[in-house]
Design an enzyme around this catalytic site. Sequence first.
Site, short mmCIF file in Angstrom:
data_model
loop_
_atom_site.label_atom_id
_atom_site.label_comp_id
_atom_site.label_asym_id
_atom_site.label_seq_id
_atom_site.Cartn_x
_atom_site.Cartn_y
_atom_site.Cartn_z
N ARG A 16 -4.76 2.07 3.50
CA ARG A 16 -6.05 1.83 2.82
C ARG A 16 -5.84 1.15 1.46
O ARG A 16 -6.42 0.11 1.17
CB ARG A 16 -6.79 3.17 2.63
CG ARG A 16 -7.36 3.74 3.91
CD ARG A 16 -7.87 5.14 3.69
NE ARG A 16 -6.78 6.06 3.44
CZ ARG A 16 -6.47 7.11 4.21
NH1 ARG A 16 -7.20 7.37 5.27
NH2 ARG A 16 -5.46 7.90 3.92
N ILE A 17 -4.94 1.73 0.64
CA ILE A 17 -4.74 1.19 -0.71
C ILE A 17 -3.97 -0.12 -0.64
O ILE A 17 -4.33 -1.10 -1.29
CB ILE A 17 -4.03 2.23 -1.61
CG1 ILE A 17 -4.96 3.44 -1.83
CG2 ILE A 17 -3.62 1.61 -2.95
CD1 ILE A 17 -4.32 4.63 -2.51
N SER A 77 6.08 -1.64 6.47
CA SER A 77 5.68 -0.27 6.79
C SER A 77 6.44 0.10 8.06
O SER A 77 7.19 -0.74 8.58
CB SER A 77 4.16 -0.16 6.97
OG SER A 77 3.74 -1.00 8.01
N THR A 112 5.44 0.49 10.98
CA THR A 112 5.02 -0.30 12.14
C THR A 112 4.38 -1.60 11.68
O THR A 112 3.66 -1.61 10.67
CB THR A 112 3.97 0.48 12.98
OG1 THR A 112 2.96 0.96 12.08
CG2 THR A 112 4.59 1.66 13.69
N ILE A 116 2.15 2.56 -7.75
CA ILE A 116 0.89 3.32 -7.82
C ILE A 116 0.88 4.37 -6.68
O ILE A 116 -0.15 4.88 -6.30
CB ILE A 116 -0.37 2.41 -7.74
CG1 ILE A 116 -0.21 1.32 -6.69
CG2 ILE A 116 -0.64 1.76 -9.10
CD1 ILE A 116 -0.63 1.63 -5.33
N ARG A 141 3.78 7.44 -5.72
CA ARG A 141 4.20 8.69 -6.35
C ARG A 141 5.53 8.42 -7.08
O ARG A 141 6.35 7.62 -6.61
CB ARG A 141 4.42 9.80 -5.31
CG ARG A 141 3.14 10.32 -4.68
CD ARG A 141 2.39 11.28 -5.59
NE ARG A 141 1.24 11.88 -4.94
CZ ARG A 141 -0.02 11.43 -5.06
NH1 ARG A 141 -0.29 10.39 -5.80
NH2 ARG A 141 -1.01 12.06 -4.43
N ASP A 156 2.35 3.80 -12.76
CA ASP A 156 1.28 4.79 -12.96
C ASP A 156 1.82 6.20 -12.75
O ASP A 156 1.19 7.17 -13.15
CB ASP A 156 0.15 4.53 -11.96
CG ASP A 156 -1.03 5.48 -12.15
OD1 ASP A 156 -1.37 5.75 -13.32
OD2 ASP A 156 -1.61 5.95 -11.16
N GLU A 170 6.60 14.01 -13.81
CA GLU A 170 5.39 13.97 -14.64
C GLU A 170 5.07 15.34 -15.23
O GLU A 170 5.27 16.34 -14.54
CB GLU A 170 4.18 13.54 -13.79
CG GLU A 170 4.28 12.12 -13.30
CD GLU A 170 3.22 11.79 -12.26
OE1 GLU A 170 2.31 12.60 -12.03
OE2 GLU A 170 3.33 10.72 -11.67
N HIS A 221 -0.63 8.50 -14.73
CA HIS A 221 -1.12 8.83 -13.37
C HIS A 221 -2.66 8.87 -13.32
O HIS A 221 -3.26 9.93 -13.15
CB HIS A 221 -0.55 10.18 -12.90
CG HIS A 221 -0.67 10.36 -11.41
ND1 HIS A 221 0.18 11.18 -10.68
CD2 HIS A 221 -1.54 9.85 -10.50
CE1 HIS A 221 -0.16 11.16 -9.40
NE2 HIS A 221 -1.23 10.35 -9.26
P1 NAP Z 1 -2.75 5.47 4.01
O1 NAP Z 1 -4.02 4.76 4.33
O2 NAP Z 1 -2.33 6.60 4.88
O3 NAP Z 1 -1.61 4.35 3.95
C1 NAP Z 1 -0.28 4.65 3.85
C2 NAP Z 1 0.52 3.54 4.51
O4 NAP Z 1 1.89 3.80 4.28
C3 NAP Z 1 0.31 3.41 6.00
O5 NAP Z 1 -0.12 2.12 6.29
C4 NAP Z 1 1.68 3.70 6.61
O6 NAP Z 1 1.93 2.75 7.64
C5 NAP Z 1 2.63 3.51 5.45
N1 NAP Z 1 3.80 4.39 5.54
C6 NAP Z 1 3.85 5.69 5.91
N2 NAP Z 1 5.13 6.12 5.90
C7 NAP Z 1 5.88 5.06 5.54
C8 NAP Z 1 7.27 4.86 5.40
N3 NAP Z 1 8.13 5.84 5.64
N4 NAP Z 1 7.70 3.66 4.99
C9 NAP Z 1 6.82 2.65 4.76
N5 NAP Z 1 5.51 2.76 4.90
C10 NAP Z 1 5.03 3.96 5.29
O7 NAP Z 1 -2.77 6.05 2.54
P2 NAP Z 1 -3.55 5.48 1.25
O8 NAP Z 1 -4.91 6.06 1.17
O9 NAP Z 1 -3.41 4.01 1.23
O10 NAP Z 1 -2.67 6.16 0.09
C11 NAP Z 1 -1.30 5.86 -0.03
C12 NAP Z 1 -0.63 6.72 -1.08
O11 NAP Z 1 -1.03 6.30 -2.36
C13 NAP Z 1 -0.99 8.20 -1.05
O12 NAP Z 1 -0.24 8.92 -0.10
C14 NAP Z 1 -0.72 8.66 -2.46
O13 NAP Z 1 0.56 9.21 -2.58
C15 NAP Z 1 -0.80 7.37 -3.28
N6 NAP Z 1 -1.94 7.45 -4.23
C16 NAP Z 1 -1.68 7.36 -5.58
C17 NAP Z 1 -2.73 7.42 -6.47
C18 NAP Z 1 -2.50 7.32 -7.94
O14 NAP Z 1 -3.28 7.87 -8.72
N7 NAP Z 1 -1.50 6.60 -8.40
C19 NAP Z 1 -4.04 7.61 -6.03
C20 NAP Z 1 -4.25 7.68 -4.66
C21 NAP Z 1 -3.20 7.60 -3.75
P3 NAP Z 1 2.92 3.09 8.87
O15 NAP Z 1 2.38 4.33 9.49
O16 NAP Z 1 2.86 1.89 9.73
O17 NAP Z 1 4.25 3.26 8.26
#
Ligand code: NAP
Length: 313
Positions: A154-155, A174, A176, A230, A232, A256, A261, A279
Amino acid sequence: MESIGVLMACPMNTYLEQELERRFNLFKFWTVSDKTQFLKAQQNNIRAVVGNATAGADAELIDALPKLEIVSSFSVGLDKVDVAKCKEKGVRVTNTPDVLTDDVADLAIGLMLAVLRRLCESDRYVRSGKWKKGDYKLTTKFTGKTVGIIGLGRIGMAVAKRAEAFSCPINYYSRTEKPNLKYKYYPSVVELASNCHILVVACPLTEETRHIINREVIDALGPKGVLINIGRGPHVDERELLSALVEGRLGGAGLDVFENEPHVPEELFGLENVVLMPHVGSGTVETRKTMADLVLGNLEAHFLNKPLLTPVV
Ligand code: NAP
């Protein structure tokens, strides 16, 4: 629902805290001095835990709460929740996906601009009166730079969409390859880092992605490359990042999140090619209110036996 015991793991949002207090029997874990004693005394009362990116529900806490039914996280990332344990125990888990995506992606673009165009340093330059002594140095163009994204979810997709508006070619890694995308897929992080100017970490934190940014990746990104985290903090081997920045093996970084932290390595404070944020990816008034409403909505749905709004487990 006033009698239902809800444990809030740490302070996270005043509105959420007030609403939990109004609707449930709220326990604030951070105000408790003897946590073991408290959990023993309240083990039959607490039916829900509310966590976030700082504190959630680990195996120890889950085991200490036999009446626990749901963990509702005020975050999309669930690295502070033992999701496997919840599954095993039949404990429901919810998070706050989608509603924070735009803010986090906006911040990622902001960090790219801030690092390349030296926004923070320029601001300090003007404030300190140095402008009167001569013009500011030249910086680096952002438009058209190749952006590499780790985790095109999503992000990651929202970052890609925004970067496209700056004419940036998009590459990604990623687990896949995503079908029907015009973005170029690389099957490893090192290959992605070798083929981009700006590398963005946007995947979840798991054992697989801890230190996904290591020395090899940093060296592949190179002295003109910029790292944007952005995701973890523990995605990045911070010691390696520091030495690369100090030695000029990496061009810059927009961060971020940090490994430990709110402790940030002091060596970063003296570097002008880094931009540091506390963060705050989702930290806008609007989004935090929507996230809080989602946490409350999930808890109420659960205790009214209705479908959860954003179930994970
Ligand atoms: P999401 O929609 O689940 O997207 C995560 C993506 O990461 C998926 O496309 C997945 O694709 C990929 N992924 C999973 N495991 C992986 C691996 N081992 N190697 C490479 N890619 C991998 O999640 P989102 O909503 O975008 O959020 C992502 C992350 O952003 C969160 O989990 C959170 O930790 C972080 N975040 C940070 C903040 C902040 O304040 N800085 C705020 C919100 C979220 P595949 O399944 O194809 O690998």
